[in-house]
Design a protein around this motif. Structure first.
Motif, PDB file in Angstrom:
ATOM      1  N   SER A 114       0.846  -1.190   0.000  1.00 11.67           N
ATOM      2  CA  SER A 114       0.000   0.000   0.000  1.00 11.67           C
ATOM      3  C   SER A 114       0.880   1.238   0.000  1.00 11.67           C
TER       4      SER A 114
ATOM      5  N   LYS B 262      -5.992   1.905  -0.617  1.00  8.27           N
ATOM      6  CA  LYS B 262      -5.976   0.611  -1.304  1.00  8.27           C
ATOM      7  C   LYS B 262      -4.731  -0.201  -0.948  1.00  8.27           C
TER       8      LYS B 262
ATOM      9  N   CYS C 254      -2.700  -4.208  -2.252  1.00  7.85           N
ATOM     10  CA  CYS C 254      -2.657  -5.181  -3.349  1.00  7.85           C
ATOM     11  C   CYS C 254      -2.324  -6.589  -2.874  1.00  7.85           C
TER      12      CYS C 254
ATOM     13  N   THR D   6      -2.212  -0.703  -7.136  1.00  9.03           N
ATOM     14  CA  THR D   6      -2.958   0.329  -6.417  1.00  9.03           C
ATOM     15  C   THR D   6      -3.021   1.573  -7.298  1.00  9.03           C
TER      16      THR D   6
END
Length: 480
Positions: A128, A149, A151, A240
């Motif tokens: 992130s 967000k 990942c 992201t």
């Protein structure tokens, strides 16, 4: 994710010599150069600029040797929401978090500087961005919500860290407890008791394989008539929004444009380096370098350093007397990328095609796109509950759908969805709608309950959008 002078310098040098710019990534135990120590006056000016209201705009600026993306505003007892455009990062200050009669300046900051992230082991991965909420140490009467967000492929492997320090101080990253932290499939949401720095690290149990999603982004400059060389750059980014925005910003000074949609790649922490192999070049072009394969060290991707690799191609003439500019005006390239040892199992095929006539080669418009105002999760749920029940007059989600230009057939299709109100609100988000526009629509529909809910997030009287009656509508809503 630092916009380092190293990456920029390599890119510039590669273009100057017309050859492949093969960057030498930073060693794992080193950080980018931070420049000379700051004096108190410089530090005061640094924090003052970060906390000066930006009038709803997202600012990208290098301050004190740090590339930062930030937004700031004043918030009163009605609360407010800060959103960093195109990054998937937001900060919600709920109504009642600030005492009546008081105003607080708050800021939301995305840090594009590798030196500010936590020190990671080989088993850990950065999944992130590093996000700062300011001013540091600020606390409120009600918890605020920070959303960004990640990942990680398994949300349970994503662990939130916090550094209870100022942005210019040495960082002291420690894991947060699970209380007040919610990690969904691709998003981390934190209930904040006070403001500091936050990020997310992938930490898989020893018996499980750690994995994260990458996005592979291909960039190059437009193919121009008579151009003899073309450099193609492939970035290996966390999946992201802010990682892609970093690459877009990194390419801007050099005229690089994103070529086609990003492709997802399943990247594992237990395997080898990433390989990028050139498989095909269309007739009339050749690779400048002898090598058709380049390698990215595993940890540079695993630790989220946004590395890229580049190939440089040149037109070739059929014979020495033939003019290169008279040859093909199109180039087609195919590349394979895979982790070492997994060439046949985990393979992504990158196909690149460019021609002189394509519209993408035109220079980008000067005007900036409208701010991407993603609805705060709490407001989204509130509006969904208010608009979901069917009213006799049809003044519900159906009226909003009609205002967005949907015909009767599409409205009937939405009525078959599990939550029609959620579907139409998601469409509004996809069309890059702002809170001000949604407030105006609710007022136009005489849904003052919805308008009031939105107003509490705006924090000030909502201006009429650019397409209010008597003006030209600025956006054409379409069904996709």
């Amino acid at each position: 994710m630092a916009l380092s002078s190293l990456a920029a310098g390599q890119l510039e040098a590669g273009q100057a010599r017309g050859a492949s710019a093969d960057p030498t990534p930073l060693p794992e135990d080193e950080s980018p150069n931070q420049g000379p120590p700051a004096v108190l006056s410089e530090m005061a000016a640094f924090y003052q600029e970060l906390h000066t209201p930006t009038q709803g705009q997202t600012v990208i600026r290098q301050l004190m040797h740090k590339l930062l993306v930030f937004s700031a505003r004043e918030v009163d007892h009605r609360g407010g929401c800060l959103i960093l455009r195109d990054t998937g990062i937001s900060l919600l200050i709920p109504p009642g978090a600030v005492a009546v009669g008081r105003q607080e300046r708050v800021s939301l900051i995305l840090v594009w500087d590798l030196s500010d992230g936590p020190s990671l082991s080989r088993a850990q991965a950065l999944v992130s961005p590093v996000v700062a909420c300011g001013p540091h140490g600020a606390s409120f009467l009600k918890p605020c919500t920070l959303t960004f967000k990640h990942c990680a492929q398994m949300p349970s492997h994503a662990r939130t860290y916090s550094s209870n320090t100022n942005l210019l101080d040495a960082k002291d990253w420690k894991p947060l407890g699970k209380s007040g932290v919610h990690t969904s499939l691709d998003e981390c949401r934190i209930q904040l008791s006070h403001f500091s720095l936050y990020t997310c690290v992938l930490e898989a149990p020893s018996v499980q394989e750690a994995r994260k999603w990458l996005q592979l982004a291909v960039f190059c400059s437009p193919l121009a008539p008579g151009q003899t060389h073309l450099q193609l750059r492939v970035y290996f980014l966390n999946n992201t929004p802010c990682a892609l925005q970093w690459a877009l910003t990194n390419e801007q000074p050099h005229g690089g444009r994103l070529r086609g949609p990003c492709q997802l790649f399943d990247f594992t922490g237990a395997r080898g380096d990433q390989c990028l192999k050139l498989k095909y070049i269309s007739e009339g072009w050749e690779n400048v370098d002898d090598s058709s394969c380049q390698v990215v060290p595993h940890l540079h991707i695993w630790h989220g350093k946004c590395p890229f690799r580049s190939f440089c191609f040149r037109r070739k003439a059929a014979n020495e007397n033939e003019d290169c500019s008279a040859l093909t005006n199109e180039i087609i390239v195919t590349m394979h990328t895979f982790q070492d040892g997994l060439e046949t199992k985990y393979m992504e095929i990158l196909r690149f095609q460019a021609s002189e006539e394509e519209a993408w080669a035109a220079p980008p418009p000067v005007s900036q796109p409208p701010p991407c105002n993603r609805l705060p999760p709490e407001l989204f749920e509130q509006l969904k509950m208010l608009l979901e029940p069917n009213s006799i007059t049809g003044n519900d989600w159906r009226r909003l759908a009609s205002h967005l230009g949907l015909c009767g057939m599409k409205i009937r299709f939405l009525s078959c969805q599990r939550s029609p109100a959620a579907a139409i609100l998601e469409l509004f988000e996809e069309q890059n709608g702002s809170l001000q526009e949604l407030h105006y629509l609710m007022t136009l529909m005489e849904r003052l309950d919805c308008a009031s809910a939105i107003q509490s997030y705006l924090g000030s009287p909502a201006p009429f959008p650019a397409w209010a009656p008597g003006r030209t509508r600025a956006r054409s809503w379409s069904w996709t």
